[in-house]
Design a protein around this motif. Structure first.
Motif, short mmCIF file in Angstrom:
data_model
loop_
_atom_site.label_atom_id
_atom_site.label_comp_id
_atom_site.label_asym_id
_atom_site.label_seq_id
_atom_site.Cartn_x
_atom_site.Cartn_y
_atom_site.Cartn_z
N ASP A 69 -12.83 27.21 -29.78
CA ASP A 69 -11.59 27.30 -30.53
C ASP A 69 -10.43 27.05 -29.57
N THR A 310 -12.93 35.08 -38.93
CA THR A 310 -12.41 34.95 -40.29
C THR A 310 -11.76 33.58 -40.49
N THR A 311 -11.79 33.11 -41.72
CA THR A 311 -11.21 31.82 -42.07
C THR A 311 -10.22 32.00 -43.22
N ILE A 312 -9.47 30.97 -43.49
CA ILE A 312 -8.53 31.00 -44.61
C ILE A 312 -9.31 31.06 -45.91
N PRO A 318 -4.18 34.00 -45.91
CA PRO A 318 -4.82 34.68 -44.79
C PRO A 318 -5.19 36.10 -45.16
N HIS A 319 -5.97 36.74 -44.29
CA HIS A 319 -6.24 38.17 -44.45
C HIS A 319 -4.96 38.94 -44.15
N ASP A 359 -3.78 37.51 -36.01
CA ASP A 359 -3.12 36.32 -35.47
C ASP A 359 -1.61 36.47 -35.46
N ALA A 472 -0.67 30.35 -43.25
CA ALA A 472 -2.05 29.85 -43.22
C ALA A 472 -2.08 28.37 -42.87
N ASP A 475 -2.38 27.71 -39.31
CA ASP A 475 -3.61 28.25 -38.71
C ASP A 475 -3.49 29.73 -38.39
N ARG A 477 -4.71 32.98 -39.53
CA ARG A 477 -5.80 33.41 -40.42
C ARG A 477 -5.73 34.88 -40.79
N SER A 478 -4.93 35.64 -40.08
CA SER A 478 -4.79 37.06 -40.39
C SER A 478 -3.38 37.51 -40.02
#
Length: 601
Positions: A69, A310-312, A318-319, A359, A472, A475, A477-478
């Motif tokens: 990543d 985790t992902t979108i 996002p979370h 994030d 989101a 990028d 994601r949270s």
């Protein structure tokens, strides 16, 4: 000494021949050799760097090999670690800098992407004084992994490493294969520096091989005596002085250079206790405000936190974790605009652990104005606090539709960025309010930016769904939402509570009294118009952290829950626009919405 023995100790023979052949000293080096040796770079590493490697160097090499990543490093960290893997990556070309001159982009490819090399039957004639290279067949064309490396020099200095292309790829070989094919710059620099200190290549090889674990961790599992000779060849051809073996070592018939009986290995003499990451050498330890959060307390929080992979979500969101500290009368502060400390030491450390797991952290502008927060994670192991790059450091996001928050170099978050202990903020704004172009430029200089949204609800308020989807798209994601009161009450309302995945609330054993900023969502009614509880959490857990009580829970999906508020009249939601220059900012913020209904949060 027989010919076989001299071949086994070839380095010593070569040096001895220079001592016996005095005519070599009387002859000038060929011009080509003089030019080559004049351009030799001084080694950047010494033998001490082999026996005292950077912390976790094997794991870092593996990560820089895989690049699973995005990797963000400070410039000094990149300069420290990249030479350990430059046997893997070959720079293909440099794209140059952007118009600001702050971003420089390089593109790298795996070394095995090159076509297979087959030595020619007759090699090209080489200039006088330069020996013929023994080239071997190197298999190529078998790996197509590529990287994009962006170096930024502005309010902070950093390097971002990402895979090139939309889809993630993997090498078709392992790191061990590359270590076998080619040696890294670090190993060759160490070998050359020792020879330049007057030691025979055979002696250098023996010393470097004494600590096999550290040599392997640095990529030297397949280091050979010939590698030491090759690394120092140009220097040795220019310098004819006699070379020696290391103190406490000797030549042993049939075994080359060995350590004398009773001599402590040089690897042990030069080794120290595993040092703190070399990039933290500017100070003796971690910053004094570093926090620690015990491992035994983390499982309690784990079910409510975003997974590390985790992902979108499919809905593009996002979370979202909503977290705040309140008094027993549900107050966040004594009065609007007054910073009020509620969390104890243990729950404060918990909050920073939560930050490290997200994030981004998000607050409203009123909290930014009142608290002047650093917006970072001070947990031990996070970037700037013993960790690598900016790992564990969330991206600050401030909801400031009207542009009320004015930044200066003395603003705490900006100072944090300059110190390498946090990231620059993103400021969410709405068109219709003038913004000083100098503010836009300063934020960009420190790595932040303004995000302009044009998606409102029917009351001309920025829509929470649009804000989260905009993050989101970047990028994120949270998101950890920390406040203030208006933001928390908005997200706990029936219109927006479906956007929240989990809630972490710290309750301090104190009453702040009336007149403070409180958490109290809008009242709710049943189908008959009778009042009922605005919200009751599910999957609730409680745990004490010092004198504070921490509750974790989720918001249930209520049957008949109100849908998201409708968008403002005038068509479908307008796309997000990002202001990446002062010109964009000047042009975009002149498009005003009705002044009687200003955007707000």
């Amino acid at each position: 000494m027989s010919e076989n023995e001299r071949e086994e100790n070839g380095e010593a023979v070569a040096d001895e021949s220079r001592q016996d052949d005095h005519s070599d000293h009387d002859q000038a080096d060929p011009p080509v050799l003089q030019e080559a040796t004049a351009q030799l770079k001084q080694p950047s590493r010494t033998i001490k760097d082999l026996f005292n490697p950077p912390k976790d160097i094997a794991a870092i090499r593996q990560r820089l090999f895989e690049v699973p990543d995005k990797i963000e490093l400070r410039t000094d960290e990149f300069d420290l670690y990249w030479p350990y893997v430059d046997n893997v990556w070959v720079r293909q070309h440099r794209a140059g800098t952007d118009k600001t001159g702050r971003y420089r982009t390089d593109y790298y490819a795996c070394r095995l992407q090159r076509p297979t090399y087959t030595p020619k039957a007759v090699d090209k004639p080489r200039p006088e004084g330069t020996p013929t290279r023994k080239k071997q067949i190197r298999e190529g064309g078998k790996c197509h992994m590529k990287l994009k490396v962006v170096r930024y020099e502005g309010g902070y200095q950093g390097v971002t490493i990402t895979q090139l292309g939309i889809e993630k790829t993997e090498h078709l070989h392992d790191l061990d294969t590359m270590d076998k094919i080619k040696r890294s710059t670090v190993l060759m620099d160490i070998a050359r520096s020792e020879v330049m200190n007057g030691y025979m290549p055979a002696s250098v090889y023996t010393v470097m091989s004494e600590d096999e674990a550290k040599l392997t961790a640095s990529g030297g599992r397949y280091l050979k005596r010939e590698d030491v000779r090759n690394a120092s060849q140009a220097w040795r051809q220019q310098h004819k002085e006699p070379l020696r073996v290391h103190e406490g070592y000797r030549y042993d018939h049939g075994n080359g250079i060995v350590r004398q009986n009773g001599t402590i290995p040089l690897a042990e003499t030069l080794s120290t206790a595993q040092r703190v990451d070399a990039t933290l050498a500017s100070y003796s330890g971690l910053p004094p405000n570093t926090l620690t959060f015990p491992e035994e307390n983390r499982p309690f929080l784990e079910p409510y936190l975003p997974r590390k992979d985790t992902t979108i979500a499919e809905d593009g969101l996002p979370h979202v974790t909503l977290t705040y500290a309140a008094s027993m009368d549900s107050s966040l502060s004594l009065a609007p605009g007054i910073q009020t400390v509620l969390s104890g030491p243990q729950s404060k450390a918990m909050t920073h652990y939560l930050r490290s797991r997200h994030d981004a952290i998000l607050i409203g502008v009123q909290t930014a104005l009142a608290d002047d927060p650093a917006f970072n994670c001070r947990l031990a192991g996070a970037g700037g606090y013993g960790g690598l790059g900016w790992e564990g450091q969330p991206r600050p996001v401030i909801i400031d539709p009207a542009g009320r928050w004015l930044l200066t170099p003395q603003t705490r978050v900006i100072r944090t960025v300059a110190e390498g202990k946090g990231k620059a903020p993103w400021i969410v704004m709405a068109p219709g309010f003038a913004i000083d172009p100098n503010q836009v430029e300063m934020l960009r200089y420190y790595g932040g930016k303004h995000l302009g949204l044009t998606d409102y609800d029917k009351r001309w308020r920025l829509r929470w769904e649009a804000i989260l989807k905009a993050l989101a798209a970047e990028d994120i994601r949270s998101v950890m939402i920390e406040g203030g009161g208006m933001v928390i009450n908005e997200l706990l309302s029936p219109h927006h509570s479906h956007l929240v995945n989990s809630v972490v609330v710290t309750v301090a054993p104190t009453y702040l009294g009336r007149g403070g900023v409180t958490v109290s969502p809008a009242p709710s009614q049943d189908e008959f118009g009778r009042p009922q509880a605005a919200l009751r959490f599910k999957d609730v857990r409680w745990q004490s952290f010092g004198e504070d009580a921490v509750m974790c829970g989720r918001i249930p999906a209520v049957e008949g829950q109100l849908p998201p508020e409708p968008v403002a009249a005038g068509g479908p939601p307008r796309p997000v626009s990002f202001f990446n220059s002062t010109v964009d900012a000047q042009n975009t913020f002149q498009r005003r919405i009705p002044e009687s209904e200003p955007p707000q949060v």
